[in-house]
Each structure stands twice: as C-alpha cells, then as structure tokens.
Design a protein around this motif. Structure first.
Motif, PDB file in Angstrom:
ATOM      1  N   HIS A  48       0.831  -1.219   0.000  1.00  0.00           N
ATOM      2  CA  HIS A  48       0.000   0.000   0.000  1.00  0.00           C
ATOM      3  C   HIS A  48       0.860   1.261   0.000  1.00  0.00           C
ATOM      4  N   SER A  49       2.016   1.180  -0.669  1.00  0.00           N
ATOM      5  CA  SER A  49       2.900   2.338  -0.897  1.00  0.00           C
ATOM      6  C   SER A  49       3.423   2.989   0.374  1.00  0.00           C
ATOM      7  N   ALA A  50       3.610   2.223   1.426  1.00  0.00           N
ATOM      8  CA  ALA A  50       4.161   2.748   2.677  1.00  0.00           C
ATOM      9  C   ALA A  50       5.689   2.670   2.606  1.00  0.00           C
ATOM     10  N   TRP A  51       6.254   3.507   1.749  1.00  0.00           N
ATOM     11  CA  TRP A  51       7.678   3.432   1.461  1.00  0.00           C
ATOM     12  C   TRP A  51       8.548   3.869   2.637  1.00  0.00           C
ATOM     13  N   ILE A  52       8.067   4.765   3.486  1.00  0.00           N
ATOM     14  CA  ILE A  52       8.869   5.205   4.643  1.00  0.00           C
ATOM     15  C   ILE A  52       9.122   4.012   5.566  1.00  0.00           C
ATOM     16  N   THR A  53       8.075   3.237   5.833  1.00  0.00           N
ATOM     17  CA  THR A  53       8.224   2.049   6.673  1.00  0.00           C
ATOM     18  C   THR A  53       9.146   1.037   6.011  1.00  0.00           C
ATOM     19  N   ALA A  54       8.993   0.844   4.710  1.00  0.00           N
ATOM     20  CA  ALA A  54       9.833  -0.121   3.994  1.00  0.00           C
ATOM     21  C   ALA A  54      11.309   0.262   4.097  1.00  0.00           C
ATOM     22  N   VAL A  55      11.620   1.527   3.902  1.00  0.00           N
ATOM     23  CA  VAL A  55      13.015   1.978   3.963  1.00  0.00           C
ATOM     24  C   VAL A  55      13.543   1.895   5.394  1.00  0.00           C
ATOM     25  N   ALA A  56      12.763   2.392   6.363  1.00  0.00           N
ATOM     26  CA  ALA A  56      13.217   2.380   7.761  1.00  0.00           C
ATOM     27  C   ALA A  56      13.464   0.947   8.242  1.00  0.00           C
ATOM     28  N   PHE A  57      12.535   0.041   7.960  1.00  0.00           N
ATOM     29  CA  PHE A  57      12.713  -1.343   8.381  1.00  0.00           C
ATOM     30  C   PHE A  57      13.943  -1.953   7.713  1.00  0.00           C
ATOM     31  N   THR A  58      14.099  -1.721   6.419  1.00  0.00           N
ATOM     32  CA  THR A  58      15.206  -2.317   5.680  1.00  0.00           C
ATOM     33  C   THR A  58      16.561  -1.874   6.236  1.00  0.00           C
ATOM     34  N   VAL A  59      16.697  -0.608   6.521  1.00  0.00           N
ATOM     35  CA  VAL A  59      17.961  -0.086   7.060  1.00  0.00           C
ATOM     36  C   VAL A  59      18.228  -0.675   8.451  1.00  0.00           C
ATOM     37  N   LEU A  60      17.233  -0.592   9.337  1.00  0.00           N
ATOM     38  CA  LEU A  60      17.410  -1.119  10.694  1.00  0.00           C
ATOM     39  C   LEU A  60      17.614  -2.632  10.687  1.00  0.00           C
ATOM     40  N   ASN A  61      16.881  -3.320   9.834  1.00  0.00           N
ATOM     41  CA  ASN A  61      17.017  -4.769   9.734  1.00  0.00           C
ATOM     42  C   ASN A  61      18.403  -5.157   9.209  1.00  0.00           C
ATOM     43  N   GLY A  62      18.978  -4.351   8.342  1.00  0.00           N
ATOM     44  CA  GLY A  62      20.330  -4.619   7.854  1.00  0.00           C
ATOM     45  C   GLY A  62      21.329  -4.645   8.997  1.00  0.00           C
ATOM     46  N   PHE A  63      21.231  -3.664   9.900  1.00  0.00           N
ATOM     47  CA  PHE A  63      22.114  -3.643  11.067  1.00  0.00           C
ATOM     48  C   PHE A  63      21.852  -4.845  11.980  1.00  0.00           C
ATOM     49  N   LEU A  64      20.571  -5.142  12.198  1.00  0.00           N
ATOM     50  CA  LEU A  64      20.220  -6.270  13.052  1.00  0.00           C
ATOM     51  C   LEU A  64      20.717  -7.586  12.468  1.00  0.00           C
ATOM     52  N   LEU A  65      20.496  -7.786  11.174  1.00  0.00           N
ATOM     53  CA  LEU A  65      20.910  -9.043  10.551  1.00  0.00           C
ATOM     54  C   LEU A  65      22.421  -9.225  10.559  1.00  0.00           C
ATOM     55  N   ALA A  66      23.160  -8.139  10.451  1.00  0.00           N
ATOM     56  CA  ALA A  66      24.624  -8.252  10.523  1.00  0.00           C
ATOM     57  C   ALA A  66      25.026  -8.851  11.870  1.00  0.00           C
ATOM     58  N   THR A  67      24.395  -8.385  12.936  1.00  0.00           N
ATOM     59  CA  THR A  67      24.662  -8.915  14.269  1.00  0.00           C
ATOM     60  C   THR A  67      24.118 -10.329  14.420  1.00  0.00           C
ATOM     61  N   ARG A  68      22.900 -10.530  13.978  1.00  0.00           N
ATOM     62  CA  ARG A  68      22.231 -11.825  14.136  1.00  0.00           C
ATOM     63  C   ARG A  68      22.977 -12.941  13.398  1.00  0.00           C
ATOM     64  N   ILE A  69      23.348 -12.694  12.164  1.00  0.00           N
ATOM     65  CA  ILE A  69      24.038 -13.717  11.374  1.00  0.00           C
ATOM     66  C   ILE A  69      25.408 -14.023  11.966  1.00  0.00           C
ATOM     67  N   ARG A  70      26.112 -12.994  12.409  1.00  0.00           N
ATOM     68  CA  ARG A  70      27.415 -13.208  13.051  1.00  0.00           C
ATOM     69  C   ARG A  70      27.242 -14.059  14.321  1.00  0.00           C
ATOM     70  N   THR A  71      26.222 -13.768  15.101  1.00  0.00           N
ATOM     71  CA  THR A  71      25.936 -14.521  16.335  1.00  0.00           C
ATOM     72  C   THR A  71      25.574 -15.962  16.016  1.00  0.00           C
ATOM     73  N   GLU A  72      24.708 -16.145  15.042  1.00  0.00           N
ATOM     74  CA  GLU A  72      24.260 -17.486  14.675  1.00  0.00           C
ATOM     75  C   GLU A  72      25.404 -18.320  14.099  1.00  0.00           C
ATOM     76  N   ASP A  73      26.185 -17.718  13.224  1.00  0.00           N
ATOM     77  CA  ASP A  73      27.327 -18.439  12.632  1.00  0.00           C
ATOM     78  C   ASP A  73      28.332 -18.865  13.705  1.00  0.00           C
ATOM     79  N   ALA A  74      28.587 -17.987  14.668  1.00  0.00           N
ATOM     80  CA  ALA A  74      29.528 -18.317  15.748  1.00  0.00           C
ATOM     81  C   ALA A  74      28.974 -19.452  16.606  1.00  0.00           C
TER      82      ALA A  74
END
Length: 172
Positions: free
Chosen positions: A140-166
C-alpha cells in the motif's frame, strides 16, 4: 471495501502468522533447552522483537496517517512477494523442525541442517524477512516504513548472522 481496510486485513493476517511462529518457537525452545541447548545473542533479541512489531505497526500507521495511494501494479507484485516470503519462512521452519527458533539456541550434538532451502542459502529465513520487510509496506505504498525497516534490519541481521554463525561453528 477501501484499500486501507484490505491492507489492514493483510497486516493483521501477517501478525497472526507471527503469533503462530511464536507458538512454534516456544515449543521448540522448551525442547532445545531440555536437551542442553545453549542460547546466544540474548542482547539483540529484544531489538528484533521491537523491530518486527514496528514493521507491522509502522506500515499500518503510515497507511492510515499519510494515506498514500495504492498503485495496483505495485500492490499485486508486492503481495506476491509477501506470499513468497511466507512460503519460504514456513519451508525453513519445516526443514529445521525442532531446531527452528526465533532465538539462537544450539543443541549440542544436534546435526546441522543442510536440506531444504539451506541447500542453497546459509540463512534463507533472513531472506524471507528482508523480502517481507520491503514488500509488505509497499503493498500500500508505505515506502517510509519499507526503507526504515530495511535499514534497521540490515544492522540487526549483521549482528544476528554473526551470532548465529559463531554459535553453529562451536558445534563443528
């Protein structure tokens, strides 16, 4: 029925899917801990909960407050991606079985899963999360939410994947 109401129904359906995931995760947590499972990454887990809740709430808030026009071609293509993300997520859950969890819990001696979507990707569930984080708000064209989530999720996933791999490397 208005597009905003239909979008709200979609977001609520995804929210119910999250509740189902949490039920599976709780059951799997108990199973893992009973077998000596060790949790890693407790520090980032609350942020993950807030971020994923924020995706749903933010998309709804943006659609109802900003009232963007839904673009039919975007709505249909993003809806297809949301469905595909859900299918991939549940394929991951089914493939990992009792080892799937919203937390990072590794059971000593449990085999590392290499079948299903894990045959091709090391972290397919996170692909589903990333796709959904872009696609769901854009239905429904909620691009602000899409961008904000994507940026924050990128930081989270960097930590999460590093934690999971270790955590998984300690099993090897």
């Amino acid at each position: 029925m208005s597009g905003q109401v239909l979008f709200t129904a979609l977001v609520l359906a995804v929210g119910l899917e999250r509740v189902a995931e949490l039920a599976v995760s709780r059951r799997n947590t108990a199973w893992s801990l009973a077998r000596g499972g060790v949790e890693a990454g407790r520090g980032h887990y609350p942020f993950m909960v807030v971020l994923h809740t924020g995706l749903l709430a933010g998309a709804l808030a943006e659609v109802w407050m900003r009232r963007p026009d839904a673009v039919p071609a975007l709505a249909w293509s993003m809806s297809a991606l949301v469905v595909a993300a859900q299918a991939l997520r549940w394929w991951c859950i089914a493939t990992l079985g009792r080892q799937w969890n919203t937390r990072v819990i590794v059971v000593p001696g449990a085999p590392r899963v290499t079948g299903g979507p894990y045959r091709r990707l090391p972290h397919p569930n996170y692909v589903a999360v990333a796709v959904e984080g872009v696609a769901l708000p854009l239905v429904h064209s909620a691009w602000i939410t899409a961008v904000a989530f994507t940026v924050l999720n990128g930081f989270l996933l960097a930590t999460r994947i590093r934690t999971e791999d270790a955590a998984l490397a300690r099993l090897a």
